[in-house]
Design an enzyme around this catalytic site. Structure first.
Site: not given
Length: 100
Positions: A7-10, A39
Protein backbone atom coordinates in the site's frame (compact mmCIF):
# COMPACT_ATOMS: atom_id res chain seq x y z
CA UNK A 1 0.27 -19.17 -2.78
CA UNK A 2 0.82 -16.26 -0.40
CA UNK A 3 -0.57 -12.89 -1.46
CA UNK A 4 1.37 -9.76 -0.60
CA UNK A 5 -0.09 -6.31 -1.11
CA UNK A 6 1.94 -3.12 -0.96
CA UNK A 7 0.00 0.00 0.00
CA UNK A 8 1.33 3.37 -1.02
CA UNK A 9 0.35 6.80 -2.28
CA UNK A 10 0.16 5.32 -5.83
CA UNK A 11 3.69 6.33 -6.76
CA UNK A 12 5.94 5.24 -9.58
CA UNK A 13 8.55 3.91 -7.14
CA UNK A 14 6.15 1.32 -5.78
CA UNK A 15 5.36 -0.12 -9.21
CA UNK A 16 9.11 -0.46 -9.86
CA UNK A 17 9.51 -2.10 -6.46
CA UNK A 18 6.75 -4.62 -7.19
CA UNK A 19 8.32 -5.50 -10.53
CA UNK A 20 11.73 -5.99 -8.88
CA UNK A 21 10.27 -8.02 -6.00
CA UNK A 22 8.57 -10.36 -8.47
CA UNK A 23 11.90 -10.96 -10.21
CA UNK A 24 13.70 -11.56 -6.91
CA UNK A 25 10.96 -13.95 -5.77
CA UNK A 26 11.17 -15.89 -9.03
CA UNK A 27 14.97 -16.06 -8.85
CA UNK A 28 14.80 -17.36 -5.27
CA UNK A 29 12.07 -19.86 -6.05
CA UNK A 30 9.59 -18.09 -3.80
CA UNK A 31 5.98 -18.59 -4.85
CA UNK A 32 3.92 -15.53 -4.01
CA UNK A 33 1.65 -12.98 -5.63
CA UNK A 34 2.81 -9.38 -5.17
CA UNK A 35 0.69 -6.38 -6.08
CA UNK A 36 0.40 -2.70 -5.14
CA UNK A 37 -2.54 -0.39 -4.60
CA UNK A 38 -3.04 3.03 -3.13
CA UNK A 39 -3.79 2.80 0.57
CA UNK A 40 -7.51 3.55 0.17
CA UNK A 41 -7.95 0.71 -2.32
CA UNK A 42 -5.74 -1.58 -0.26
CA UNK A 43 -8.09 -1.21 2.72
CA UNK A 44 -10.88 -2.67 0.58
CA UNK A 45 -8.79 -5.78 -0.20
CA UNK A 46 -7.51 -6.75 3.25
CA UNK A 47 -9.51 -9.99 3.26
CA UNK A 48 -7.77 -11.11 0.07
CA UNK A 49 -4.14 -10.87 1.22
CA UNK A 50 -1.80 -12.67 3.61
CA UNK A 51 0.48 -9.69 4.27
CA UNK A 52 0.19 -5.95 3.83
CA UNK A 53 3.33 -3.91 3.29
CA UNK A 54 3.07 -0.17 3.87
CA UNK A 55 5.38 2.24 2.10
CA UNK A 56 7.01 4.76 4.44
CA UNK A 57 4.72 7.56 3.22
CA UNK A 58 1.61 5.78 4.55
CA UNK A 59 3.09 4.31 7.75
CA UNK A 60 0.55 6.36 9.71
CA UNK A 61 -2.14 3.98 8.40
CA UNK A 62 -0.76 0.99 10.33
CA UNK A 63 -3.04 1.40 13.37
CA UNK A 64 -6.08 1.85 11.13
CA UNK A 65 -5.22 -1.35 9.25
CA UNK A 66 -4.83 -3.21 12.54
CA UNK A 67 -8.24 -1.99 13.68
CA UNK A 68 -9.82 -3.18 10.41
CA UNK A 69 -8.16 -6.61 10.39
CA UNK A 70 -6.17 -7.28 13.58
CA UNK A 71 -4.89 -10.69 12.49
CA UNK A 72 -3.31 -9.41 9.26
CA UNK A 73 0.47 -9.04 9.47
CA UNK A 74 1.54 -5.52 8.49
CA UNK A 75 5.10 -4.63 7.60
CA UNK A 76 6.21 -1.00 7.28
CA UNK A 77 9.15 -0.64 4.92
CA UNK A 78 12.19 1.25 6.09
CA UNK A 79 12.67 4.49 4.16
CA UNK A 80 16.24 3.49 3.21
CA UNK A 81 15.04 0.18 1.71
CA UNK A 82 12.15 1.85 -0.12
CA UNK A 83 14.33 4.69 -1.44
CA UNK A 84 16.99 2.28 -2.65
CA UNK A 85 14.38 -0.12 -4.07
CA UNK A 86 16.00 -2.84 -1.99
CA UNK A 87 13.49 -5.42 -3.19
CA UNK A 88 15.55 -8.35 -1.94
CA UNK A 89 15.58 -7.05 1.65
CA UNK A 90 11.90 -6.09 1.56
CA UNK A 91 10.92 -9.51 0.20
CA UNK A 92 13.09 -11.26 2.80
CA UNK A 93 11.42 -9.31 5.63
CA UNK A 94 7.98 -10.03 4.16
CA UNK A 95 8.64 -13.75 3.87
CA UNK A 96 9.93 -13.86 7.44
CA UNK A 97 6.62 -12.41 8.63
CA UNK A 98 4.68 -14.95 6.59
CA UNK A 99 6.74 -17.81 8.02
CA UNK A 100 5.92 -16.86 11.64
Amino acid sequence: MKKILIACNAGISTSMLVRDMRVVAQNKGVTCDIDAKDVGEAKRHLDQVDLLILSPQVRHEESIIHSLKPELPVYVMEMKDYGALNSSKILENAMNLLDD
